[in-house]
Write a protein that holds these residues in place. Structure first.
Motif, mmCIF file in Angstrom:
data_model
loop_
_atom_site.group_PDB
_atom_site.id
_atom_site.type_symbol
_atom_site.label_atom_id
_atom_site.label_comp_id
_atom_site.label_asym_id
_atom_site.label_seq_id
_atom_site.Cartn_x
_atom_site.Cartn_y
_atom_site.Cartn_z
ATOM 1 N N VAL A 40 46.225 34.084 29.931
ATOM 2 C CA VAL A 40 46.365 34.408 30.813
ATOM 3 C C VAL A 40 47.961 34.871 31.038
ATOM 4 O O VAL A 40 48.203 35.309 31.978
ATOM 5 C CB VAL A 40 46.625 32.846 31.459
ATOM 6 C CG1 VAL A 40 44.445 32.628 31.646
ATOM 7 C CG2 VAL A 40 47.690 32.655 31.470
ATOM 8 N N ALA B 52 41.153 38.388 38.156
ATOM 9 C CA ALA B 52 41.720 36.778 38.050
ATOM 10 C C ALA B 52 42.261 36.398 39.289
ATOM 11 O O ALA B 52 42.370 35.571 39.399
ATOM 12 C CB ALA B 52 42.662 36.772 36.773
ATOM 13 N N ILE B 53 43.652 37.281 39.833
ATOM 14 C CA ILE B 53 44.347 37.066 40.975
ATOM 15 C C ILE B 53 43.788 36.663 42.131
ATOM 16 O O ILE B 53 43.351 35.731 42.449
ATOM 17 C CB ILE B 53 45.051 37.941 40.977
ATOM 18 C CG1 ILE B 53 46.338 38.691 40.312
ATOM 19 C CG2 ILE B 53 46.086 38.672 41.828
ATOM 20 C CD1 ILE B 53 47.558 39.549 39.501
ATOM 21 N N ALA C 220 43.057 41.452 34.741
ATOM 22 C CA ALA C 220 43.949 40.596 35.061
ATOM 23 C C ALA C 220 43.485 40.332 36.878
ATOM 24 O O ALA C 220 44.005 39.677 37.684
ATOM 25 C CB ALA C 220 45.505 41.010 35.158
ATOM 26 N N LEU D 121 47.663 38.613 33.702
ATOM 27 C CA LEU D 121 48.096 37.964 34.947
ATOM 28 C C LEU D 121 49.040 37.358 35.496
ATOM 29 O O LEU D 121 50.421 38.061 36.434
ATOM 30 C CB LEU D 121 46.560 36.821 35.027
ATOM 31 C CG LEU D 121 46.921 35.972 36.174
ATOM 32 C CD1 LEU D 121 46.592 37.479 37.160
ATOM 33 C CD2 LEU D 121 46.046 35.216 35.509
#
Length: 701
Positions: free
Chosen positions: A363, A678-679, A675, A366
């Motif tokens: 991660v 995922a946010i 990314a 991210l």
């Protein structure tokens, strides 16, 4: 290497002071007051279930000042009692509590001294009790009983332990006693030495055991707690914190220092010499102010207290060795940008991150993006159904900047960046994000509602065009562009680009035909060009389709008095057929014509303008006509017959798809989309949501 290590030493050279802890003191005091006012519920006096014990807890922020805060908390309460805590003490009950707290005693216990005893007493509760007793004796300079003797004298019950502690510390039974537990993370490294309770699936939860002990102690009157910790093994999870039946852990990340607080820190910290000279007097010459030094340190360390202290010590060693203070901010920044300075300064902080396994490090892109774009998150935001974003930040060992009680931002100090870039495992996207973090001051990079894709393209362009090293993009522009060749670009160093900023705040919905893009008004062009000339600002409009171009920035020739204003139009990312000639001409008319009419026509010959068309896909007829090559149209040239004539001192560059990959290749696009998704899965809230949501649509094609 030995000489470099000698040049940058981290030996402690000064006595530092505690500054800028007002907000942290107020919050911790409120948490302690909640325990005071609701203690009867813990004792079962009332049947109310509205309150659950709150314990201040600040896990794994290496160098945030937790230990210093514990030691100095009561002194800070006395210092701020009439100022920052005055609002808190507005009613009689809280005022009485505050007055009693000012007279409290502190017992500090370092859990690294926690040891198992003989088998019959071999459990965590007795080990904690004995540690508190031994810490009290050490604090008062008194001898202490051995574990077996102490066990007979102090049975493992709060009603026996607390009177013994008060007796040892020499305080009455009604005086407030604050127990500060430090280094709670060692419980993760204890290898079950204390016979932790096991769950039904055989796992141990050492923090459940520990806070169960604290919960029992909290039933005792006039007893309060602060629990903090950092450790390689620290992995307390939010589901643990939220799942304890009688305890809620309030995560209190200590605030980083701002520029004014760093000034206070430098002025009040004294060199360890008989003269006790302020640190700033040793580091600063008459031409280099303490404010400039504070700005440099803030840019380098992000205001993290531990990093700040380490950096100041290294600078002091350097200055004392050469017997000459810094004469300018540039000289000071040159030292702090030295790779070996960064390496030695950051070593104790980044070791944990570099040694993480691949699952935990997955991660990183991210978190880098969230740090770069200042995207806030909340303690209970989830990455997956089983993973909290807060926990991912904690496991990475990154610093969190508190916005309010439950909202935080990720802070990555610049001294970390060079170390991370040396890690062979980082991806292409992570390299771009790290380079971006390294270009700008830490305090504010993307100033307002910028778009992620455009931001990445802008940064790649600036970094590649201003690099001292040769690269394909510069070679290409030198071949294509007479203006570029004449100006002898690139610039020799990166210009001081202060921030990337939106120029408008209006909201417009995206039009699938991509025809709704408009140019800026006359007054806007004058403002934009003037500010790009004098403030060296990169502009990115806030909305994905409302204005053309998407990016505007300036380059200055290193050898000629010439300026090049560059506009970049990021086109066609959401159109499967690609962009056609009508789109390209439309962009040119909305940028080159008005800039020439309103700025260049009355400017001297030193000012030029270039529009670069960046697209992940060109239409078939455009590709065929260009021969799958990039093309530059210079002043006076016509495009598509007489549909558009390039104005004087202007150029239009169309990058083909192959050359576009120099900026953003497929790996970066895929990483960027992952990314961003995922946010959004973590349901973050903040000013960047609209801009990011456009990019998901753009990148999905």
């Amino acid at each position: 290497m030995a000489s470099l290590d000698e040049k940058w030493k981290a030996f402690v050279k000064f006595e530092s002071v505690v500054v800028d802890r007002e907000r942290d003191v107020v919050r911790v005091t409120k948490e302690l007051y909640d325990l005071h006012s609701n203690r009867e519920q813990l004792r079962g006096v009332t049947s109310s279930c509205d309150y659950r014990l709150t314990i201040p807890f600040a896990p794994h922020m290496f160098g945030s000042g937790k230990t210093t805060f514990c030691h100095n908390y009561l002194e800070l309460v006395r210092r701020f009692g009439e100022t920052f805590l005055s609002t808190f003490a507005s009613d009689p009950s809280s005022r009485t509590f505050l007055e009693n707290l000012k007279k409290a005693s502190l017992l500090y216990a370092d859990l690294r001294g926690l040891k198992p005893t003989e088998p019959k007493e071999r459990n965590l509760k007795w080990a904690v009790y004995y540690l508190l007793y031994r810490s009290a004796c050490n604090q008062m300079g008194l001898p202490f009983m051995k574990p077996d003797e102490a066990y007979r004298h102090i049975p493992p019950y709060p009603s026996f332990l607390i009177p013994e502690l008060r007796k040892t510390l020499g305080i009455p039974s009604d005086q407030y006693l604050l127990l500060a537990f430090d280094e709670v993370g060692v419980l993760d490294e204890s290898l079950d030495e204390f016979h932790f309770k096991r769950t039904h699936d055989g796992r141990v939860r050492p923090y459940n055991d520990f806070f169960g002990i604290i919960s029992q102690l909290c039933e005792e009157p006039d007893l309060f707690f602060i629990v903090v910790g950092k450790s390689k093994g620290l992995s307390i999870k939010n589901d643990v914190a939220f799942g304890l039946s009688r305890v809620i852990l309030h995560f209190i990340p200590l605030s980083p220092l701002d520029a004014s607080s760093i000034v206070e820190f430098l002025e009040k910290s004294l060199l360890k010499t008989p003269t006790q000279e302020p640190v700033c007097n040793v580091l600063c010459s008459s031409s280099f102010s303490v404010n400039e030094l504070a700005d440099s340190l803030l840019e380098c360390t992000g205001g993290v207290p531990g990093l700040l202290t380490r950096a100041v010590n290294m600078l002091l060693n350097y200055i004392i060795a050469r017997n000459q203070p810094f004469i300018s901010k540039e000289e000071c920044l040159t030292c702090m940008n030295d790779y070996d300075f960064r390496r030695i300064c950051a070593e104790p902080f980044v070791e944990r991150i570099l040694n993480l396994d691949e699952d935990r490090k997955s991660v990183f892109d991210l978190l880098l993006m969230m740090a770069l774009y200042r995207i806030p998150f909340q303690v209970d935001d989830r990455l997956t159904s089983e993973s909290f974003l807060y926990d991912a930040v904690t496991e990475m060992g990154l610093y969190r900047y508190p916005i309010d009680q439950n909202t935080l931002q990720i802070l990555i100090p610049k001294v970390f960046v060079g170390i991370f870039k040396k890690d062979p495992s980082i991806s292409s996207l992570e390299k771009i994000l790290l380079e971006s973090l390294d270009v700008e001051p830490v305090d504010c990079f993307f100033y307002s509602k910028c778009r992620v894709f455009e931001g990445i393209v802008a940064l790649r362009l600036v970094l590649m065009l201003s690099s001292k090293n040769r690269n394909e993009l510069r070679e290409l522009l030198c071949q294509l562009s007479p203006i570029w060749k004449q100006m002898k670009l690139p610039i020799s160093t990166i210009s001081p680009i202060h921030y990337i900023k939106s120029v408008v705040s209006s909201r417009e919905t995206r039009n699938e035909s991509n025809k709704s893009r408009r140019t800026f008004a006359n007054t806007e062009w004058n403002k934009i060009i003037r500010e790009t000339l004098y403030l060296e600002t990169i502009y990115i409009p806030v909305d994905a389709t409302s204005h053309s171009p998407d990016i505007i920035f300036k380059l200055q020739s290193p050898v000629e008095p010439k300026v090049l204003t560059v506009g970049v139009a990021c086109k066609g990312r959401w159109r499967s057929e690609g962009i056609g000639w009508s789109d390209i001409i439309d962009e040119a008319k909305k940028f080159l014509d008005p800039v020439y009419d309103q700025v260049l026509s009355s400017a001297m010959d030193y000012h030029h303008c270039m529009l670069i068309i960046v697209s992940t896909k060109l239409s078939l007829n455009v590709s065929n006509e260009l021969g799958n090559q990039s093309r530059c149209y210079s002043s006076g040239m016509f495009i598509r017959g007489d549909l558009f004539k390039v104005p004087d001192n202007c150029e239009l560059v169309i990058l083909c798809e192959r050359d576009m990959e120099m900026l953003i290749d497929e790996e970066i696009l895929n990483g960027l989309e992952t990314a961003i998704m995922a946010i959004f899965k973590s349901k973050l809230r903040g000013p960047f949501t609209i801009g990011l949501s456009f990019q998901i649509a753009h990148l999905s094609h």
